[in-house]
Design a protein around this motif. Structure first.
Motif, PDB file in Angstrom:
ATOM      1  N   LYS A  56       6.531   0.587   0.819  1.00 28.40           N
ATOM      2  CA  LYS A  56       6.156   1.191  -0.457  1.00 28.40           C
ATOM      3  C   LYS A  56       5.505   0.144  -1.356  1.00 28.40           C
ATOM      4  CE  LYS A  56       6.275   4.045  -4.060  1.00 28.40           C
ATOM      5  NZ  LYS A  56       5.438   5.249  -4.194  1.00 28.40           N
ATOM      6  N   HIS A  57       6.043  -1.067  -1.330  1.00 29.50           N
ATOM      7  CA  HIS A  57       5.529  -2.148  -2.155  1.00 29.50           C
ATOM      8  C   HIS A  57       4.916  -3.224  -1.259  1.00 29.50           C
ATOM      9  CE1 HIS A  57       8.526  -0.165  -4.708  1.00 29.50           C
ATOM     10  NE2 HIS A  57       7.801  -0.584  -5.726  1.00 29.50           N
ATOM     11  N   VAL A  58       3.847  -3.825  -1.726  1.00 32.43           N
ATOM     12  CA  VAL A  58       3.185  -4.923  -1.022  1.00 32.43           C
ATOM     13  C   VAL A  58       3.232  -6.143  -1.925  1.00 32.43           C
ATOM     14  CG1 VAL A  58       1.056  -5.758   0.033  1.00 32.43           C
ATOM     15  CG2 VAL A  58       1.657  -3.330   0.191  1.00 32.43           C
ATOM     16  N   PHE A  59       3.869  -7.198  -1.449  1.00 31.60           N
ATOM     17  CA  PHE A  59       3.985  -8.434  -2.218  1.00 31.60           C
ATOM     18  C   PHE A  59       2.741  -9.270  -1.931  1.00 31.60           C
ATOM     19  CE2 PHE A  59       8.112  -6.692  -1.334  1.00 31.60           C
ATOM     20  CZ  PHE A  59       8.726  -6.720  -2.578  1.00 31.60           C
ATOM     21  N   ALA A  60       1.800  -9.213  -2.858  1.00 32.52           N
ATOM     22  CA  ALA A  60       0.456  -9.733  -2.591  1.00 32.52           C
ATOM     23  C   ALA A  60       0.103 -10.847  -3.564  1.00 32.52           C
ATOM     24  CB  ALA A  60      -0.574  -8.607  -2.696  1.00 32.52           C
ATOM     25  N   ILE A  61      -0.409 -11.940  -3.026  1.00 35.34           N
ATOM     26  CA  ILE A  61      -0.986 -13.011  -3.829  1.00 35.34           C
ATOM     27  C   ILE A  61      -2.447 -13.095  -3.416  1.00 35.34           C
ATOM     28  CG2 ILE A  61      -0.935 -15.458  -4.414  1.00 35.34           C
ATOM     29  CD1 ILE A  61       2.036 -15.420  -3.934  1.00 35.34           C
ATOM     30  N   PRO A  62      -3.348 -12.500  -4.194  1.00 35.60           N
ATOM     31  CA  PRO A  62      -4.735 -12.383  -3.741  1.00 35.60           C
ATOM     32  C   PRO A  62      -5.487 -13.703  -3.793  1.00 35.60           C
ATOM     33  CG  PRO A  62      -4.503 -11.509  -5.950  1.00 35.60           C
ATOM     34  CD  PRO A  62      -3.124 -11.850  -5.492  1.00 35.60           C
ATOM     35  N   GLY A  63      -6.334 -13.876  -2.819  1.00 35.75           N
ATOM     36  CA  GLY A  63      -7.345 -14.922  -2.785  1.00 35.75           C
ATOM     37  C   GLY A  63      -8.607 -14.242  -2.318  1.00 35.75           C
ATOM     38  N   ASP A  64      -9.709 -14.959  -2.287  1.00 31.07           N
ATOM     39  CA  ASP A  64     -10.977 -14.277  -2.045  1.00 31.07           C
ATOM     40  C   ASP A  64     -11.050 -13.563  -0.699  1.00 31.07           C
ATOM     41  OD1 ASP A  64     -10.928 -16.680  -0.754  1.00 31.07           O
ATOM     42  OD2 ASP A  64     -12.884 -17.372  -1.454  1.00 31.07           O
ATOM     43  N   TYR A  65     -10.406 -14.075   0.339  1.00 28.64           N
ATOM     44  CA  TYR A  65     -10.507 -13.426   1.641  1.00 28.64           C
ATOM     45  C   TYR A  65      -9.696 -12.127   1.714  1.00 28.64           C
ATOM     46  CZ  TYR A  65     -12.552 -17.833   3.245  1.00 28.64           C
ATOM     47  OH  TYR A  65     -13.351 -18.929   3.404  1.00 28.64           O
ATOM     48  N   ILE A  66      -8.589 -12.059   0.980  1.00 32.55           N
ATOM     49  CA  ILE A  66      -7.749 -10.866   1.035  1.00 32.55           C
ATOM     50  C   ILE A  66      -7.979  -9.946  -0.161  1.00 32.55           C
ATOM     51  CG2 ILE A  66      -5.773 -11.886  -0.185  1.00 32.55           C
ATOM     52  CD1 ILE A  66      -5.640  -9.454   2.844  1.00 32.55           C
ATOM     53  N   ALA A  67      -8.637 -10.445  -1.208  1.00 40.35           N
ATOM     54  CA  ALA A  67      -8.799  -9.661  -2.448  1.00 40.35           C
ATOM     55  C   ALA A  67      -9.437  -8.290  -2.232  1.00 40.35           C
ATOM     56  CB  ALA A  67      -9.588 -10.463  -3.473  1.00 40.35           C
ATOM     57  N   PRO A  68     -10.464  -8.146  -1.375  1.00 38.26           N
ATOM     58  CA  PRO A  68     -11.048  -6.805  -1.211  1.00 38.26           C
ATOM     59  C   PRO A  68     -10.044  -5.769  -0.718  1.00 38.26           C
ATOM     60  CG  PRO A  68     -12.553  -8.469  -0.378  1.00 38.26           C
ATOM     61  CD  PRO A  68     -11.262  -9.178  -0.665  1.00 38.26           C
ATOM     62  N   TRP A  69      -9.136  -6.168   0.181  1.00 34.76           N
ATOM     63  CA  TRP A  69      -8.123  -5.202   0.620  1.00 34.76           C
ATOM     64  C   TRP A  69      -7.072  -4.992  -0.461  1.00 34.76           C
ATOM     65  CZ3 TRP A  69      -2.757  -5.762   1.904  1.00 34.76           C
ATOM     66  CH2 TRP A  69      -2.175  -4.557   2.353  1.00 34.76           C
ATOM     67  N   VAL A  70      -6.616  -6.068  -1.113  1.00 34.70           N
ATOM     68  CA  VAL A  70      -5.597  -5.933  -2.146  1.00 34.70           C
ATOM     69  C   VAL A  70      -6.093  -5.041  -3.280  1.00 34.70           C
ATOM     70  CG1 VAL A  70      -4.286  -7.204  -3.903  1.00 34.70           C
ATOM     71  CG2 VAL A  70      -4.443  -8.092  -1.573  1.00 34.70           C
ATOM     72  N   GLU A  71      -7.387  -5.106  -3.584  1.00 35.59           N
ATOM     73  CA  GLU A  71      -7.939  -4.251  -4.636  1.00 35.59           C
ATOM     74  C   GLU A  71      -7.723  -2.765  -4.343  1.00 35.59           C
ATOM     75  OE1 GLU A  71     -11.544  -5.559  -7.351  1.00 35.59           O
ATOM     76  OE2 GLU A  71     -12.068  -5.683  -5.227  1.00 35.59           O
ATOM     77  N   THR A  72      -7.702  -2.394  -3.088  1.00 34.42           N
ATOM     78  CA  THR A  72      -7.512  -0.973  -2.763  1.00 34.42           C
ATOM     79  C   THR A  72      -6.131  -0.489  -3.154  1.00 34.42           C
ATOM     80  OG1 THR A  72      -6.665  -1.280  -0.489  1.00 34.42           O
ATOM     81  CG2 THR A  72      -9.070  -1.259  -0.789  1.00 34.42           C
ATOM     82  N   LEU A  73      -5.162  -1.419  -3.306  1.00 30.78           N
ATOM     83  CA  LEU A  73      -3.806  -1.033  -3.674  1.00 30.78           C
ATOM     84  C   LEU A  73      -3.716  -0.566  -5.118  1.00 30.78           C
ATOM     85  CD1 LEU A  73      -1.838  -3.937  -1.952  1.00 30.78           C
ATOM     86  CD2 LEU A  73      -2.449  -1.706  -1.007  1.00 30.78           C
ATOM     87  N   ASP A  74      -4.715  -0.896  -5.932  1.00 38.90           N
ATOM     88  CA  ASP A  74      -4.724  -0.474  -7.333  1.00 38.90           C
ATOM     89  C   ASP A  74      -5.614   0.738  -7.564  1.00 38.90           C
ATOM     90  OD1 ASP A  74      -3.016  -2.544  -8.132  1.00 38.90           O
ATOM     91  OD2 ASP A  74      -4.677  -3.945  -8.358  1.00 38.90           O
ATOM     92  N   GLY A  75      -6.099   1.354  -6.501  1.00 36.41           N
ATOM     93  CA  GLY A  75      -7.015   2.477  -6.631  1.00 36.41           C
ATOM     94  C   GLY A  75      -6.482   3.740  -5.994  1.00 36.41           C
ATOM     95  N   PRO A  76      -7.302   4.751  -5.931  1.00 35.02           N
ATOM     96  CA  PRO A  76      -6.861   6.058  -5.414  1.00 35.02           C
ATOM     97  C   PRO A  76      -6.629   6.069  -3.908  1.00 35.02           C
ATOM     98  CG  PRO A  76      -9.211   6.098  -5.907  1.00 35.02           C
ATOM     99  CD  PRO A  76      -8.702   4.796  -6.431  1.00 35.02           C
ATOM    100  N   ASP A  77      -7.081   5.039  -3.193  1.00 33.00           N
ATOM    101  CA  ASP A  77      -6.926   5.017  -1.739  1.00 33.00           C
ATOM    102  C   ASP A  77      -5.736   4.173  -1.290  1.00 33.00           C
ATOM    103  OD1 ASP A  77      -9.177   6.625  -1.323  1.00 33.00           O
ATOM    104  OD2 ASP A  77     -10.528   4.904  -1.423  1.00 33.00           O
ATOM    105  N   ASN A  78      -4.750   4.003  -2.170  1.00 29.54           N
ATOM    106  CA  ASN A  78      -3.633   3.114  -1.819  1.00 29.54           C
ATOM    107  C   ASN A  78      -2.544   3.787  -0.993  1.00 29.54           C
ATOM    108  OD1 ASN A  78      -2.287   4.725  -3.652  1.00 29.54           O
ATOM    109  ND2 ASN A  78      -2.175   3.172  -5.259  1.00 29.54           N
ATOM    110  N   ALA A  79      -2.647   5.085  -0.739  1.00 29.55           N
ATOM    111  CA  ALA A  79      -1.663   5.835   0.066  1.00 29.55           C
ATOM    112  C   ALA A  79      -0.255   5.742  -0.519  1.00 29.55           C
ATOM    113  CB  ALA A  79      -1.669   5.345   1.516  1.00 29.55           C
ATOM    114  N   GLY A  80      -0.164   5.496  -1.825  1.00 27.98           N
ATOM    115  CA  GLY A  80       1.140   5.396  -2.465  1.00 27.98           C
ATOM    116  C   GLY A  80       1.731   4.006  -2.483  1.00 27.98           C
ATOM    117  N   LEU A  81       1.038   3.024  -1.886  1.00 30.23           N
ATOM    118  CA  LEU A  81       1.520   1.650  -1.914  1.00 30.23           C
ATOM    119  C   LEU A  81       1.385   1.081  -3.326  1.00 30.23           C
ATOM    120  CD1 LEU A  81      -0.121   0.258   1.360  1.00 30.23           C
ATOM    121  CD2 LEU A  81       2.171   1.222   1.076  1.00 30.23           C
TER     122      LEU A  81
END
Length: 675
Positions: A56-81
């Motif tokens: 349900k929760h993703v413990f994320a520390i974004p950096g440039d390589y992972i930021a594009p995927w982490v950004e999806t967690l704050d949008g409508p395509d996060n599947a509830g994550l």
């Protein structure tokens, strides 16, 4: 040769941060068209699959390589994550680990970091999850294939890259059940499904590496594929029948049977099946320390008889175990911490390794195998072993076999031993002088009788006990199912303050609002102190106890325990001192992180704080600063609201316990007579 890091921005973006593919032909074009029609991308596919397996929760520390995927967690395509941003990768990994343990078999922890500098910082914590069979997923953002080729062909060492040889992937292969790299959308769904299935089947961490830009590629939709579930493990029917026949011969003849349950049962989600078996057997049930809270200790329909941890156990539990003629051990991991150090406690030179009770007949079922030791063996061939027996089918078959006996019970069940006394033999607080300094024993007494006993089973707090004297001392507190978490095998100090937030988030995601308590030494707490900021940010009303005695007590215990003996003249080793925490202002430290702090020295002070914790939960600490009000001042940034974030309801409580530094818990003092 022109270096790619000197390319114009748009050309750099095109060459090294590729987006959706173009020019597909044949079957690939048809697959892409089908995916585009559903809007499924590698990112949305991964999000949906993570949610499906209990994240349900993703413990994320974004950096440039992972930021594009982490950004999806704050949008409508996060599947509830829901994205959570901890303060460093180690405590993020501990939080994900705690999340995976919070409801064994039902929750899976997840963390996301960037390549090299991020993921490598979490390597040891992931290794601990592997050792202790915790289901967690590490999603790591990686340089693209073009960047790796650039390093190979042009010598460009991209930031956070070690040497261009896929170092992160190679490292995490060694500490996970499966490590995969997503750099082609055609088989990304297969790799994601394989890794996540391995995670929930083996209850171990897995690693998913996403090449930057890959998250935007179209892929096959989740709706077109079966739901994920644990994979069936192969089980030889003939081996199971043979092993069951031999085990039943031993059990039918047992006169003093004791059942010992371990953590593998919990990780595999077999608690209910195990409880049914214990009821059928009619024997006393004891857990090992790593398996404590495997079943609720509040239950009165099973004969719970305490926690066995070698000589750190209550004496009545030791007597029960040593008086058994047969011990049926299911899912038990034989580690030095789990049995309080075989080589330094129950070890006898010349004895075989294993559960340190060499003269007792033992049946052990764990890790896909069953063993009957030579003492219990019903044949003249000595020890019997089957290497292809899965724990779930074995427990089910054994339950059926006992139920099929005359009367549905073992013939000697009525005479099986019973624990003499209580499995929670903790003196009352009145045993300790109110104005005396707190000791390990008086702390445990107050915690149990003045706090934990005030809750019914449904609201009894979950406890996290850190490595060392903490998890040994607290092994006989009364706890509910899944209510005691300790890193018994890996033994990384600082685990519990980092993991506590993950445990509480996992419980809340399941609608369980019980409190979560961490108890650690001050040296351990210092390792993960910055986890406090995340607790306050998320409004988690955890309670963090720190035994602030200024020493690494467990280290001195291992070096020379005589330092704890009054009048021995043995000095504490200099390396065991925790000098910094004598300088800390604990109340101010808690307030600085957004919580409420206490510092207690006497038993009366501790009891007063426990009374306050019983009566109320602290209010949220109000945000302050120029950008915290409804009318933001100049220079303040605007942020879109993060998905799934709830208004803060409370905040954490930090309690510094100034306990006696040269004191040992009573259940560890046996070593003073051994050395």
């Amino acid at each position: 040769m022109l270096k790619s890091n000197l390319l114009p921005p748009r050309l750099f973006e095109r060459e090294f941060r590729a987006g959706r593919p173009t020019g597909n032909t044949g079957r690939a074009r048809l697959q892409a068209a089908a995916a585009s029609a559903t809007g499924e991308t590698v990112a949305t596919y991964l999000n949906k699959r993570l949610a499906e397996i209990g994240c349900k929760h993703v413990f994320a520390i974004p950096g440039d390589y992972i930021a594009p995927w982490v950004e999806t967690l704050d949008g409508p395509d996060n599947a509830g994550l829901v994205r959570v941003h901890p303060n460093n990768e180690m405590v993020a990994a501990y939080a994900a680990d705690g999340y995976g343990r919070a409801a064994n078999g039902s929750t899976v922890g997840c963390m996301a970091f960037t390549y090299g500098v991020g993921a490598m910082n979490a390597l040891q914590a992931v290794a601990g999850a592997h050792v202790e069979y915790v289901p967690v997923v590490l999603v790591n953002g990686s340089p693209s294939p073009a960047q790796f080729n650039s390093q190979r062909d042009q010598g460009v060492l991209w930031h956070h890259m070690f040497d261009g040889s896929y170092t992160d992937l190679r490292l995490f292969r060694e500490v996970t059940a499966m490590a995969v790299r997503l750099d082609n959308p055609a088989y990304a769904p297969d790799l994601i499904d394989a890794a996540l299935t391995a995670c929930i089947t083996q209850s171990r961490p897995v690693y998913i590496e996403i090449a930057v830009g890959m998250e935007n590629y179209d892929c096959q939709p989740v709706a077109s594929r079966p739901r994920l579930k644990p994979a069936p493990l192969p089980q030889s029917a003939s081996s199971l029948d043979e092993a069951l026949g031999m085990v039943m011969q031993v059990l039918v003849g047992a006169k003093r049977l004791v059942v010992l349950g371990g953590v593998e049962i919990a990780r595999a989600g077999l608690q209910d099946a195990f409880a049914t078996l214990v009821q059928k057997l009619g024997a006393p049930y004891v857990s090992d320390l790593l398996g404590k809270s495997l079943l609720s200790e509040y239950r009165d329909d099973i004969n719970f008889s305490g926690v066995y941890n070698g000589r750190n156990s209550q004496q009545n539990v030791q007597d029960l175990m040593r008086g058994a003629d047969i011990i049926l051990a299911l899912g038990v991991h034989e580690t030095d911490f789990n049995f309080s150090g075989v080589a330094s406690t129950d070890y006898a030179p010349g004895s075989a390794p294993g559960l340190p009770l060499p003269l007792v007949g033992q049946i052990e079922a764990r890790l896909g195998a069953v063993l009957i030791n030579s003492t219990a063996s019903p044949t003249l061939e000595g020890e019997l072993y089957w290497g292809d027996i899965q724990l779930g089918p074995f427990i089910a078959a054994l339950t059926q076999a006992v139920a099929a006996l005359p009367g549905g019970a073992l013939p000697n069940a009525a005479g099986f031993p019973r624990l003499v006394g209580s499995p929670w033999d903790i003196p009352p607080p009145s045993s300790f002088a109110p104005e005396a300094q707190i000791t390990w024993d008086s702390f445990k007494s107050a915690l149990q009788h003045d706090y934990l006993d005030s809750f019914d089973e449904s609201q009894a707090p979950a406890l996290l006990a850190d490595t060392g004297a903490t998890f040994y001392s607290l092994n006989n507190l009364k706890v509910p199912r899944n209510g005691y978490i300790a890193q018994l095998s890996w033994g990384a100090i600082g685990y519990s303050p980092g993991a506590i937030g993950g445990v509480q988030l996992a419980l809340r995601a399941r609608g369980d609002n019980r409190r979560v308590i961490s108890i650690s030494g001050d040296g351990a707490f210092a390792e993960s102190v910055n986890a406090l900021g995340t607790l306050a940010e998320l409004g988690l009303d955890c309670v963090v106890f720190v035994m602030a005695n200024g020493v690494f007590a467990i280290e001195q215990f291992l070096i020379n325990p005589q330092a704890f003996a009054p009048g021995s003249g043995v000095q504490f080793s200099a390396l065991t001192q925790v000098a910094q925490t004598s300088l800390w202002n604990w109340r101010a430290l808690a307030a600085g992180f957004g919580g409420v702090g206490y510092e207690v020295t006497t038993n009366a002070e501790l009891q007063q704080v426990l009374a306050e914790l019983r009566e109320r939960r602290p209010d949220p600490v109000p945000a302050h600063g120029p950008c915290s009000g409804s009318a933001a001042g100049p220079g303040c940034c605007d942020f879109a609201p993060a998905a799934g974030v709830q208004p803060r309801r409370s905040t954490f409580t930090l309690v510094a316990v100034r306990n006696v530094c040269n004191d040992l818990p009573s259940n560890m003092r046996w070593k003073l007579q051994q050395s």
